[in-house]
Enzyme design. Structure first.
Site, mmCIF file in Angstrom:
data_model
loop_
_atom_site.group_PDB
_atom_site.id
_atom_site.type_symbol
_atom_site.label_atom_id
_atom_site.label_comp_id
_atom_site.label_asym_id
_atom_site.label_seq_id
_atom_site.Cartn_x
_atom_site.Cartn_y
_atom_site.Cartn_z
ATOM 1 N N ARG A 279 2.077 -1.401 21.376
ATOM 2 C CA ARG A 279 3.148 -2.096 22.095
ATOM 3 C C ARG A 279 4.474 -1.393 21.847
ATOM 4 N NH1 ARG A 279 4.159 -8.141 20.065
ATOM 5 N NH2 ARG A 279 4.480 -6.992 18.139
ATOM 6 N N GLY B 99 -15.299 -5.971 11.500
ATOM 7 C CA GLY B 99 -14.360 -5.658 10.426
ATOM 8 C C GLY B 99 -14.850 -6.055 9.046
ATOM 9 N N LYS C 148 0.810 -1.228 0.000
ATOM 10 C CA LYS C 148 0.000 0.000 0.000
ATOM 11 C C LYS C 148 0.845 1.281 0.000
ATOM 12 C CE LYS C 148 -4.155 -1.955 2.136
ATOM 13 N NZ LYS C 148 -5.154 -1.811 3.214
ATOM 14 N N ASP D 78 -10.054 2.583 2.462
ATOM 15 C CA ASP D 78 -10.191 1.927 3.767
ATOM 16 C C ASP D 78 -10.890 2.863 4.764
ATOM 17 O OD1 ASP D 78 -9.032 -0.516 3.124
ATOM 18 O OD2 ASP D 78 -7.009 0.134 3.664
HETATM 19 P P1 NDP Z 1 0.507 -4.442 10.699
HETATM 20 O O1 NDP Z 1 1.214 -5.751 10.671
HETATM 21 O O2 NDP Z 1 1.048 -3.294 9.934
HETATM 22 O O3 NDP Z 1 0.362 -3.964 12.234
HETATM 23 C C1 NDP Z 1 0.077 -4.896 13.249
HETATM 24 C C2 NDP Z 1 -0.154 -4.169 14.589
HETATM 25 O O4 NDP Z 1 -0.508 -5.156 15.553
HETATM 26 C C3 NDP Z 1 1.077 -3.445 15.124
HETATM 27 O O5 NDP Z 1 0.680 -2.266 15.769
HETATM 28 C C4 NDP Z 1 1.640 -4.453 16.132
HETATM 29 O O6 NDP Z 1 2.356 -3.869 17.209
HETATM 30 C C5 NDP Z 1 0.360 -5.035 16.696
HETATM 31 N N1 NDP Z 1 0.601 -6.347 17.280
HETATM 32 C C6 NDP Z 1 0.853 -7.502 16.627
HETATM 33 N N2 NDP Z 1 1.051 -8.491 17.547
HETATM 34 C C7 NDP Z 1 0.932 -7.941 18.768
HETATM 35 C C8 NDP Z 1 1.021 -8.444 20.109
HETATM 36 N N3 NDP Z 1 1.286 -9.737 20.358
HETATM 37 N N4 NDP Z 1 0.817 -7.591 21.138
HETATM 38 C C9 NDP Z 1 0.543 -6.284 20.912
HETATM 39 N N5 NDP Z 1 0.450 -5.742 19.668
HETATM 40 C C10 NDP Z 1 0.641 -6.568 18.621
HETATM 41 O O7 NDP Z 1 -0.999 -4.779 10.252
HETATM 42 P P2 NDP Z 1 -2.076 -3.820 9.565
HETATM 43 O O8 NDP Z 1 -2.027 -2.490 10.217
HETATM 44 O O9 NDP Z 1 -1.973 -3.879 8.104
HETATM 45 O O10 NDP Z 1 -3.454 -4.602 9.937
HETATM 46 C C11 NDP Z 1 -3.886 -4.701 11.297
HETATM 47 C C12 NDP Z 1 -5.161 -5.554 11.348
HETATM 48 O O11 NDP Z 1 -6.235 -4.897 10.667
HETATM 49 C C13 NDP Z 1 -4.998 -6.922 10.661
HETATM 50 O O12 NDP Z 1 -5.630 -7.893 11.462
HETATM 51 C C14 NDP Z 1 -5.740 -6.755 9.343
HETATM 52 O O13 NDP Z 1 -6.277 -7.974 8.891
HETATM 53 C C15 NDP Z 1 -6.845 -5.786 9.742
HETATM 54 N N6 NDP Z 1 -7.371 -5.004 8.618
HETATM 55 C C16 NDP Z 1 -8.714 -5.079 8.335
HETATM 56 C C17 NDP Z 1 -9.262 -4.331 7.324
HETATM 57 C C18 NDP Z 1 -10.720 -4.426 7.049
HETATM 58 O O14 NDP Z 1 -11.184 -3.978 5.981
HETATM 59 N N7 NDP Z 1 -11.514 -4.959 7.970
HETATM 60 C C19 NDP Z 1 -8.435 -3.439 6.488
HETATM 61 C C20 NDP Z 1 -7.030 -3.402 6.870
HETATM 62 C C21 NDP Z 1 -6.545 -4.176 7.898
HETATM 63 P P3 NDP Z 1 3.950 -3.567 17.100
HETATM 64 O O15 NDP Z 1 4.071 -2.307 16.289
HETATM 65 O O16 NDP Z 1 4.392 -3.398 18.502
HETATM 66 O O17 NDP Z 1 4.574 -4.753 16.405
#
Ligand code: NDP
Length: 287
Positions: free
Chosen positions: A161, A248, A73, A110
């Site tokens: 986190r 979602g 993206k 989005d």
């Molecule tokens: P990213 O991988 O870019 O970000 C993931 C986030 O989750 C980070 O902030 C990360 O924290 C956090 N995270 C992951 N594991 C943990 C943990 N064990 N404890 C605490 N925090 C955690 O993903 P995206 O931003 O692209 O997507 C996020 C979610 O949104 C996904 O599940 C995706 O499927 C969903 N989504 C849904 C959409 C929809 O249309 N419904 C559209 C876009 C996304 P850290 O920075 O500390 O690693």
């Protein structure tokens, strides 16, 4: 895929890596078939190191446009000649339109999908009334923060986190957006009007973020961007606390609407229940 594909078919698609799990082909092709449009919507998985070459190849006018998903993206936005305010603010594009003059326009649907989903499932929500808390600081969180800011949210609090990633979003989006670590959550939830899970926690059925949703005011809307499963553990906790919830899947469905309009020049037909199509695909049954 429409049953009618001729030499004049309108072609669009979705690209990502991996792309095999994308539900977009299912949704767009269900709409195409229902509307009887001479068109197709296809999945594409370009090589990670050749994304720019892949996109720029379409400047030749082969297809109408592309949806873009993880992990492309941000790079999609960088490929474009012009972009919407929302795409620029979000720092990412999920829609590229290939124009007849060979230029590329980038947009981000989005945000409208998120706001639309809240409008459908929590129609009493007023975005201007109270601060928003976003859990997570990935691309989804930044897109949500940008859309909510443009829609008039008085404050957006990003809790993550890794606080430095939340801070980077706050720095990019301006004074109304602040960053915090998870230990600040109780205080931040106390006056929130909307709490969004934009982490990947809960995906596939595990536990969602450990925010205590009983600390939110009555009427605070709780949304989960995760849509598999549909009723995530996070949303179940929100429901148990008596808070209105938004799932979602509604966001996923509504972000597809402006893309369909851009690709095929008309609104999706109303005669097909794409939520039911998606739920059947997810193995969730009708809910
Ligand atoms: P990213 O991988 O870019 O970000 C993931 C986030 O989750 C980070 O902030 C990360 O924290 C956090 N995270 C992951 N594991 C943990 C943990 N064990 N404890 C605490 N925090 C955690 O993903 P995206 O931003 O692209 O997507 C996020 C979610 O949104 C996904 O599940 C995706 O499927 C969903 N989504 C849904 C959409 C929809 O249309 N419904 C559209 C876009 C996304 P850290 O920075 O500390 O690693």
């Amino acid at each position: 895929m429409s049953s009618k594909i001729t030499g004049q078919a309108l072609v669009a698609g979705v690209c990502g890596q991996p792309i095999v799990h994308s539900m977009s082909p299912l949704l767009h092709n269900a709409w195409l078939a229902e509307a009887g449009i001479d068109g197709a919507y296809v999945p594409m998985g370009p090589a990670l190191d050749r994304f720019e070459a892949f996109v720029n190849g379409f400047r030749g006018g082969v297809i109408r446009g592309l949806n873009v998903t993880i992990p492309f993206k941000e790079r999609a936005l960088a490929c474009a000649d012009e972009a919407s305010d929302l795409a620029r603010l979000a720092g990412a594009a999920n829609l590229l339109r290939f124009r007849e003059d060979g230029t590329i326009f980038a947009d981000n649907t989005d945000g409208p999908g998120l706001l639309g989903a809240i409008g459908v499932q929590a129609p009493d929500f007023d975005v201007t009334a109270a601060p928003v808390v976003i859990l997570g600081a990935g691309g989804a969180a930044r897109g949500a923060a940008a859309a909510l800011l443009l829609a008039g949210a008085p404050a957006v609090r990003i809790v993550n986190r890794t606080v430095s990633k939340a801070q980077a979003i706050a720095d990019a989006l301006g004074d109304k957006v602040t960053a915090a670590g998870e230990d600040a959550l109780p205080a931040l939830l106390a006056d929130a009007g909307l709490v969004i899970n934009a982490t990947s926690l809960g995906l596939g059925g595990g536990e969602g973020p450990p925010a205590d949703l009983t600390l939110t005011p009555q009427g605070c809307v709780v949304m989960d961007m995760v849509y598999k499963p549909l009723r995530t553990e996070f949303l179940q906790r929100a429901q148990a606390a008596g808070r209105p919830t938004v799932d979602g899947l509604e966001m996923l469905l509504l972000q597809a609407v402006p893309s369909f309009e851009a690709f095929y020049g008309q609104a999706p037909p109303t005669g097909v229940d794409v939520r039911a199509v998606a739920l059947a695909h997810l193995g969730e049954g009708l809910k």
